[in-house]
Design a protein around this motif. Structure first.
Motif, PDB file in Angstrom:
ATOM      1  N   VAL A  25       0.830  -1.202   0.000  1.00 23.64           N
ATOM      2  CA  VAL A  25       0.000   0.000   0.000  1.00 23.64           C
ATOM      3  C   VAL A  25       0.865   1.253   0.000  1.00 23.64           C
ATOM      4  O   VAL A  25       0.606   2.209  -0.755  1.00 23.64           O
ATOM      5  N   ILE A  26       1.889   1.266   0.833  1.00 25.74           N
ATOM      6  CA  ILE A  26       2.794   2.417   0.878  1.00 25.74           C
ATOM      7  C   ILE A  26       3.476   2.609  -0.483  1.00 25.74           C
ATOM      8  O   ILE A  26       3.680   3.742  -0.944  1.00 25.74           O
ATOM      9  N   GLY A  27       3.794   1.511  -1.134  1.00 28.26           N
ATOM     10  CA  GLY A  27       4.386   1.592  -2.470  1.00 28.26           C
ATOM     11  C   GLY A  27       3.445   2.247  -3.459  1.00 28.26           C
ATOM     12  O   GLY A  27       3.865   3.085  -4.278  1.00 28.26           O
ATOM     13  N   ALA A  28       2.161   1.880  -3.397  1.00 29.19           N
ATOM     14  CA  ALA A  28       1.162   2.488  -4.289  1.00 29.19           C
ATOM     15  C   ALA A  28       1.023   3.986  -4.011  1.00 29.19           C
ATOM     16  O   ALA A  28       0.942   4.798  -4.942  1.00 29.19           O
ATOM     17  N   LEU A  29       1.017   4.359  -2.733  1.00 29.27           N
ATOM     18  CA  LEU A  29       0.940   5.769  -2.367  1.00 29.27           C
ATOM     19  C   LEU A  29       2.141   6.548  -2.902  1.00 29.27           C
ATOM     20  O   LEU A  29       2.008   7.643  -3.434  1.00 29.27           O
ATOM     21  N   SER A  30       3.315   5.956  -2.743  1.00 32.87           N
ATOM     22  CA  SER A  30       4.540   6.609  -3.195  1.00 32.87           C
ATOM     23  C   SER A  30       4.542   6.813  -4.700  1.00 32.87           C
ATOM     24  O   SER A  30       4.954   7.861  -5.206  1.00 32.87           O
ATOM     25  N   ASP A  31       4.063   5.784  -5.435  1.00 38.81           N
ATOM     26  CA  ASP A  31       4.013   5.877  -6.898  1.00 38.81           C
ATOM     27  C   ASP A  31       3.105   7.017  -7.342  1.00 38.81           C
ATOM     28  O   ASP A  31       3.437   7.767  -8.273  1.00 38.81           O
ATOM     29  N   VAL A  32       1.969   7.160  -6.673  1.00 42.96           N
ATOM     30  CA  VAL A  32       1.016   8.203  -7.034  1.00 42.96           C
ATOM     31  C   VAL A  32       1.543   9.579  -6.646  1.00 42.96           C
ATOM     32  O   VAL A  32       1.399  10.558  -7.385  1.00 42.96           O
ATOM     33  N   HIS A  33       2.191   9.654  -5.483  1.00 42.17           N
ATOM     34  CA  HIS A  33       2.714  10.923  -4.993  1.00 42.17           C
ATOM     35  C   HIS A  33       3.814  11.447  -5.908  1.00 42.17           C
ATOM     36  O   HIS A  33       3.854  12.619  -6.255  1.00 42.17           O
ATOM     37  N   GLY A  34       4.741  10.559  -6.273  1.00 40.50           N
ATOM     38  CA  GLY A  34       5.805  10.932  -7.206  1.00 40.50           C
ATOM     39  C   GLY A  34       7.056  11.508  -6.572  1.00 40.50           C
ATOM     40  O   GLY A  34       8.166  11.259  -7.038  1.00 40.50           O
ATOM     41  N   GLY A  35       6.905  12.254  -5.489  1.00 39.51           N
ATOM     42  CA  GLY A  35       8.085  12.876  -4.881  1.00 39.51           C
ATOM     43  C   GLY A  35       8.458  12.282  -3.546  1.00 39.51           C
ATOM     44  O   GLY A  35       9.256  12.860  -2.797  1.00 39.51           O
ATOM     45  N   LEU A  36       7.887  11.123  -3.234  1.00 42.32           N
ATOM     46  CA  LEU A  36       8.087  10.503  -1.928  1.00 42.32           C
ATOM     47  C   LEU A  36       8.299   9.008  -2.091  1.00 42.32           C
ATOM     48  O   LEU A  36       7.617   8.360  -2.883  1.00 42.32           O
ATOM     49  N   ALA A  37       9.248   8.454  -1.352  1.00 39.61           N
ATOM     50  CA  ALA A  37       9.501   7.017  -1.429  1.00 39.61           C
ATOM     51  C   ALA A  37       9.872   6.481  -0.058  1.00 39.61           C
ATOM     52  O   ALA A  37      10.491   7.170   0.757  1.00 39.61           O
ATOM     53  N   PHE A  38       9.489   5.245   0.179  1.00 39.57           N
ATOM     54  CA  PHE A  38       9.883   4.536   1.393  1.00 39.57           C
ATOM     55  C   PHE A  38      10.713   3.326   0.985  1.00 39.57           C
ATOM     56  O   PHE A  38      10.289   2.525   0.144  1.00 39.57           O
ATOM     57  N   ARG A  39      11.879   3.203   1.577  1.00 38.25           N
ATOM     58  CA  ARG A  39      12.767   2.074   1.297  1.00 38.25           C
ATOM     59  C   ARG A  39      12.788   1.167   2.527  1.00 38.25           C
ATOM     60  O   ARG A  39      13.292   1.537   3.585  1.00 38.25           O
ATOM     61  N   PHE A  40      12.194  -0.016   2.387  1.00 43.19           N
ATOM     62  CA  PHE A  40      12.086  -0.952   3.504  1.00 43.19           C
ATOM     63  C   PHE A  40      13.197  -2.001   3.446  1.00 43.19           C
ATOM     64  O   PHE A  40      13.441  -2.598   2.399  1.00 43.19           O
ATOM     65  N   THR A  41      13.836  -2.230   4.587  1.00 40.39           N
ATOM     66  CA  THR A  41      14.809  -3.303   4.734  1.00 40.39           C
ATOM     67  C   THR A  41      14.260  -4.276   5.767  1.00 40.39           C
ATOM     68  O   THR A  41      14.005  -3.902   6.908  1.00 40.39           O
ATOM     69  N   GLU A  42      14.067  -5.532   5.355  1.00 39.28           N
ATOM     70  CA  GLU A  42      13.408  -6.505   6.225  1.00 39.28           C
ATOM     71  C   GLU A  42      14.422  -7.320   7.021  1.00 39.28           C
ATOM     72  O   GLU A  42      15.465  -7.731   6.504  1.00 39.28           O
TER      73      GLU A  42
END
Length: 353
Positions: A25-42
């Motif tokens: 979901v956060i990935g979809a939000l980031s794609d739509v926003h365009g200027g924001l990204a979250f990089r997750f390390t598991e």
């Protein structure tokens, strides 16, 4: 592009499923926003890791996590293989204490499309601010003697610093909401700590003359959560009282599976940690029916923490649009799977973008 580096700890049971959903979901939000990204390390730290290494996390885990801007936790615990007190204190409590996560914040509201067990819940929308570092959950105490003379002593610790910090946070939060703070107390029964809590609350309240404030004894307050939750805005409480109230908050929403929380480090010295209220639910793990909303709503709190409040509000609206349309897991009266709820929310994000 603004990028946030987040440590993902899916943990045990359904945690692995719902963290994956929220990241999608956060990935979809980031794609739509365009200027924001979250990089997750598991990181694979959980009860299975304990069975292999006899520790919930490696010795350098805290140093590793400290390098991230946030910690995104799923759920911890599998009592079938590791006692709960071992898994809890070896991971969740360890992170809370060592990262000085002194504030626990848990919202509860009437969610569109989800039936509350209350006959007349109206449109309640409240937040419990829980002091998260001391109080009744201190480690001070001990046991002595055996048999009929056995004795256990548990000391509650209340410092002015931590008490004032939690109360001040509640007033600041109320200033952004409906300008009302309620203090949970029990000064008519607990002789020292609760009168102290009341004194600090009164002192801090004087600094916020535009915010209405009141105190309720915890037993009455618990009843009011059931009979008239719509009367409350921000509630500030000690560690134990806050824990109890937030479980009631989850219940009156309709399911603990939708309840989010944030553990906040106010100084910025360490990353804050975001986790849903629900547990690992081993009885439904792997069946594809776990409710991802608690974890996704928790992601909304993470967005708020990073100053992306408008995006957070948009995400919560989309979650409610989905539940109102009937896309719900079985725990809240639906027939959808975890994946179907996740995809519905992602689809609505893309359409809205």
């Amino acid at each position: 592009m603004k990028t946030y580096d987040i440590a993902a700890l899916p943990g045990d049971g359904v945690g692995k499923e719902v963290v994956s959903s929220a990241i999608e979901v956060i990935g979809a939000l980031s794609d739509v926003h365009g200027g924001l990204a979250f990089r997750f390390t598991e990181f694979p730290w959980n009860c299975d890791y304990y069975m292999e290494h006899e520790t919930m996390m490696p010795p350098d885990a805290m140093k590793t996590l400290a390098q991230f801007e946030g910690v995104f936790l799923g759920a911890v615990g599998n009592p079938a293989i590791v006692p709960d007190h071992v898994s809890l204190w070896g991971m969740l409590i360890k992170i809370r204490r060592e990262f000085e996560l002194s504030i626990n914040m848990r919202p509860a509201k009437k969610v569109r499309g989800i039936e509350s067990p209350l006959v007349n819940p109206k449109s309640f929308d409240l937040v419990v601010v829980r002091e998260n570092s001391e109080g009744e959950y201190s480690e001070v105490g001990g046991r002595i003697h055996r048999g009929a003379d056995e004795m256990a002593i548990q000391n509650a610790i209340f410092t002015r610093k931590a008490t004032e910090r939690a109360i001040r946070f509640a007033f600041e939060l109320a200033g952004k909401r409906n300008k009302h703070v309620t203090s949970a107390t029990k000064s008519n029964g607990i002789y020292h700590s609760m009168p102290f809590w009341d004194e600090v609350f009164t002192e801090v309240a004087k600094e916020y003359p535009d915010i209405e404030s009141r105190s309720n004894h915890i037993d009455a307050l618990a009843a009011f959560f059931v009979t008239k939750p719509y009367d409350f805005d921000v509630i500030v409480a000690s560690n134990l009282f806050g824990d109890v109230l937030t479980d009631i908050g989850s219940a009156i929403m309709g399911s603990i599976g939708i309840a989010p929380s944030a553990n906040i480090n106010l100084s910025g010295k360490y990353p804050s940690m975001f986790e849903p209220v629900h547990g690992s639910a081993p009885d439904i793990a792997g069946k594809g029916v776990a409710n991802p909303i608690g974890q996704i709503w928790t992601a909304k709190l993470m967005l708020d923490h990073f100053g992306e409040e408008e995006l957070g509000r948009e995400l919560l609206t989309i979650i409610e649009d989905a539940t109102e349309a009937g896309i719900k897991t079985p725990d809240i009266g639906g027939r959808s799977t975890t994946a179907e709820v996740t995809e519905e929310i992602c689809s609505r994000i893309r359409k809205k973008g």
